[in-house]
Design a protein around this motif. Structure first.
Motif, PDB file in Angstrom:
ATOM      1  N   TYR A   6       9.110 -47.130 -19.433  1.00  0.00           N
ATOM      2  CA  TYR A   6       9.235 -46.440 -18.158  1.00  0.00           C
ATOM      3  C   TYR A   6      10.694 -46.029 -17.908  1.00  0.00           C
ATOM      4  O   TYR A   6      10.950 -44.961 -17.357  1.00  0.00           O
ATOM      5  CB  TYR A   6       8.711 -47.311 -17.009  1.00  0.00           C
ATOM      6  CG  TYR A   6       7.219 -47.483 -17.043  1.00  0.00           C
ATOM      7  CD1 TYR A   6       6.388 -46.569 -16.413  1.00  0.00           C
ATOM      8  CD2 TYR A   6       6.630 -48.556 -17.705  1.00  0.00           C
ATOM      9  CE1 TYR A   6       5.007 -46.707 -16.437  1.00  0.00           C
ATOM     10  CE2 TYR A   6       5.250 -48.706 -17.737  1.00  0.00           C
ATOM     11  CZ  TYR A   6       4.446 -47.782 -17.106  1.00  0.00           C
ATOM     12  OH  TYR A   6       3.082 -47.921 -17.130  1.00  0.00           O
ATOM     13  N   ARG A   7      11.646 -46.881 -18.312  1.00  0.00           N
ATOM     14  CA  ARG A   7      13.076 -46.517 -18.189  1.00  0.00           C
ATOM     15  C   ARG A   7      13.374 -45.256 -18.977  1.00  0.00           C
ATOM     16  O   ARG A   7      14.102 -44.373 -18.503  1.00  0.00           O
ATOM     17  CB  ARG A   7      13.958 -47.654 -18.696  1.00  0.00           C
ATOM     18  CG  ARG A   7      14.289 -48.683 -17.668  1.00  0.00           C
ATOM     19  CD  ARG A   7      15.480 -49.543 -18.070  1.00  0.00           C
ATOM     20  NE  ARG A   7      15.410 -50.082 -19.410  1.00  0.00           N
ATOM     21  CZ  ARG A   7      14.956 -51.290 -19.727  1.00  0.00           C
ATOM     22  NH1 ARG A   7      14.535 -52.093 -18.785  1.00  0.00           N
ATOM     23  NH2 ARG A   7      14.956 -51.696 -20.972  1.00  0.00           N
ATOM     24  N   GLY A  60       7.042 -44.490  -6.567  1.00  0.00           N
ATOM     25  CA  GLY A  60       8.246 -43.925  -5.959  1.00  0.00           C
ATOM     26  C   GLY A  60       9.411 -43.693  -6.895  1.00  0.00           C
ATOM     27  O   GLY A  60      10.539 -43.518  -6.447  1.00  0.00           O
ATOM     28  N   TRP A  61       9.174 -43.654  -8.194  1.00  0.00           N
ATOM     29  CA  TRP A  61      10.250 -43.443  -9.170  1.00  0.00           C
ATOM     30  C   TRP A  61      10.348 -42.002  -9.648  1.00  0.00           C
ATOM     31  O   TRP A  61      11.348 -41.618 -10.252  1.00  0.00           O
ATOM     32  CB  TRP A  61      10.056 -44.353 -10.373  1.00  0.00           C
ATOM     33  CG  TRP A  61      10.249 -45.787 -10.055  1.00  0.00           C
ATOM     34  CD1 TRP A  61       9.288 -46.697  -9.707  1.00  0.00           C
ATOM     35  CD2 TRP A  61      11.481 -46.500 -10.034  1.00  0.00           C
ATOM     36  NE1 TRP A  61       9.857 -47.920  -9.470  1.00  0.00           N
ATOM     37  CE2 TRP A  61      11.201 -47.831  -9.672  1.00  0.00           C
ATOM     38  CE3 TRP A  61      12.802 -46.140 -10.292  1.00  0.00           C
ATOM     39  CZ2 TRP A  61      12.182 -48.797  -9.555  1.00  0.00           C
ATOM     40  CZ3 TRP A  61      13.778 -47.106 -10.180  1.00  0.00           C
ATOM     41  CH2 TRP A  61      13.474 -48.425  -9.811  1.00  0.00           C
ATOM     42  N   ALA A  62       9.316 -41.203  -9.433  1.00  0.00           N
ATOM     43  CA  ALA A  62       9.288 -39.823  -9.913  1.00  0.00           C
ATOM     44  C   ALA A  62       8.459 -38.991  -8.938  1.00  0.00           C
ATOM     45  O   ALA A  62       7.812 -39.522  -8.044  1.00  0.00           O
ATOM     46  CB  ALA A  62       8.687 -39.760 -11.315  1.00  0.00           C
ATOM     47  N   GLU A  78      15.434 -37.577 -15.405  1.00  0.00           N
ATOM     48  CA  GLU A  78      16.716 -37.424 -14.703  1.00  0.00           C
ATOM     49  C   GLU A  78      17.690 -36.532 -15.458  1.00  0.00           C
ATOM     50  O   GLU A  78      18.678 -36.081 -14.893  1.00  0.00           O
ATOM     51  CB  GLU A  78      17.356 -38.798 -14.476  1.00  0.00           C
ATOM     52  CG  GLU A  78      16.658 -39.617 -13.421  1.00  0.00           C
ATOM     53  CD  GLU A  78      17.245 -41.009 -13.262  1.00  0.00           C
ATOM     54  OE1 GLU A  78      17.957 -41.487 -14.173  1.00  0.00           O
ATOM     55  OE2 GLU A  78      16.975 -41.634 -12.218  1.00  0.00           O
ATOM     56  N   SER A  79      17.432 -36.263 -16.737  1.00  0.00           N
ATOM     57  CA  SER A  79      18.327 -35.444 -17.549  1.00  0.00           C
ATOM     58  C   SER A  79      18.252 -33.981 -17.120  1.00  0.00           C
ATOM     59  O   SER A  79      17.376 -33.574 -16.356  1.00  0.00           O
ATOM     60  CB  SER A  79      17.962 -35.568 -19.031  1.00  0.00           C
ATOM     61  OG  SER A  79      16.753 -34.873 -19.295  1.00  0.00           O
ATOM     62  N   GLU A  80      19.157 -33.193 -17.642  1.00  0.00           N
ATOM     63  CA  GLU A  80      19.197 -31.752 -17.364  1.00  0.00           C
ATOM     64  C   GLU A  80      17.854 -31.107 -17.724  1.00  0.00           C
ATOM     65  O   GLU A  80      17.357 -30.252 -17.012  1.00  0.00           O
ATOM     66  CB  GLU A  80      20.328 -31.095 -18.154  1.00  0.00           C
ATOM     67  CG  GLU A  80      20.536 -29.629 -17.846  1.00  0.00           C
ATOM     68  CD  GLU A  80      21.053 -29.349 -16.434  1.00  0.00           C
ATOM     69  OE1 GLU A  80      20.797 -28.255 -15.923  1.00  0.00           O
ATOM     70  OE2 GLU A  80      21.704 -30.230 -15.851  1.00  0.00           O
ATOM     71  N   THR A 137      15.288 -38.101  -7.817  1.00  0.00           N
ATOM     72  CA  THR A 137      16.595 -37.620  -7.371  1.00  0.00           C
ATOM     73  C   THR A 137      16.731 -36.108  -7.514  1.00  0.00           C
ATOM     74  O   THR A 137      17.563 -35.510  -6.884  1.00  0.00           O
ATOM     75  CB  THR A 137      17.733 -38.284  -8.176  1.00  0.00           C
ATOM     76  OG1 THR A 137      17.499 -38.056  -9.571  1.00  0.00           O
ATOM     77  CG2 THR A 137      17.787 -39.767  -7.884  1.00  0.00           C
ATOM     78  N   ALA A 138      15.884 -35.458  -8.337  1.00  0.00           N
ATOM     79  CA  ALA A 138      15.989 -34.011  -8.550  1.00  0.00           C
ATOM     80  C   ALA A 138      15.695 -33.238  -7.274  1.00  0.00           C
ATOM     81  O   ALA A 138      16.213 -32.159  -7.062  1.00  0.00           O
ATOM     82  CB  ALA A 138      15.048 -33.556  -9.657  1.00  0.00           C
TER      83      ALA A 138
END
Length: 156
Positions: free
Chosen positions: A90-91, A138-140, A98-100, A152-153
């Motif tokens: 999952y990490r 709530g992570w994505a 989270e990457s570009e 965060t995007a």
């Protein structure tokens, strides 16, 4: 001509049988994957519980980890919680999202490629399941059906 059509029909029948066999195998693999994921969930919970007990006081009552859910390697995300609390698979998914490359959202086939997996149905469906689990906790975010991005995007 009739013999050519007969040959084509025979070939079509063989291919349909192969497709049916592969679908059955895929269902068996999906069931095995689900069982393996449930087993992993139980092991992760056991490890977390033992770590809490060993780190805690001598109190007989041990409270569960904040934000964790029974049977899940993905705790509900709370303010300030780092992705390091997630299981390694999952990490990695969160890192790619989270990457570009993941900024505008990734389909699961793209996510599989970014993680170095062959984009075969079993891998893609496994990633889809994990990505949806990350969304539920709530992570994505799922920005469109089948398209995922980091939480965060959307903040930018």
């Amino acid at each position: 001509m009739a013999s050519v059509l007969g040959l084509l029909e025979a070939r079509e029948k063989k291919v349909r049988e192969e497709i049916a066999r592969l679908r059955e195998e895929a269902e068996r693999v999906q069931a095995a994957l689900g069982e393996a994921e449930r087993s992993l969930d139980r092991l992760v919970n056991a490890r977390v519980t033992v770590a809490e007990v060993l780190a805690g006081s001598s109190s007989a009552v041990v409270e569960p980890a904040r934000g964790s859910a029974a049977g899940s390697p993905v705790p509900h995300r709370t303010e300030g919680m780092a992705a390091s609390v997630l299981a390694p698979d999952y990490r990695r998914i969160v890192s790619v999202l989270e990457s570009e490359a993941g900024r505008d959202g990734l389909r699961c086939q793209q996510l599989a490629s970014a993680l170095g997996f062959e984009a075969v149905p079993a891998k893609v469906e496994g990633l889809r399941s994990k990505a949806k689990h990350l969304v539920e906790r709530g992570w994505a975010l799922q920005v469109r059906p089948g398209v995922f991005t980091a939480l965060t995007a959307s903040a930018g």
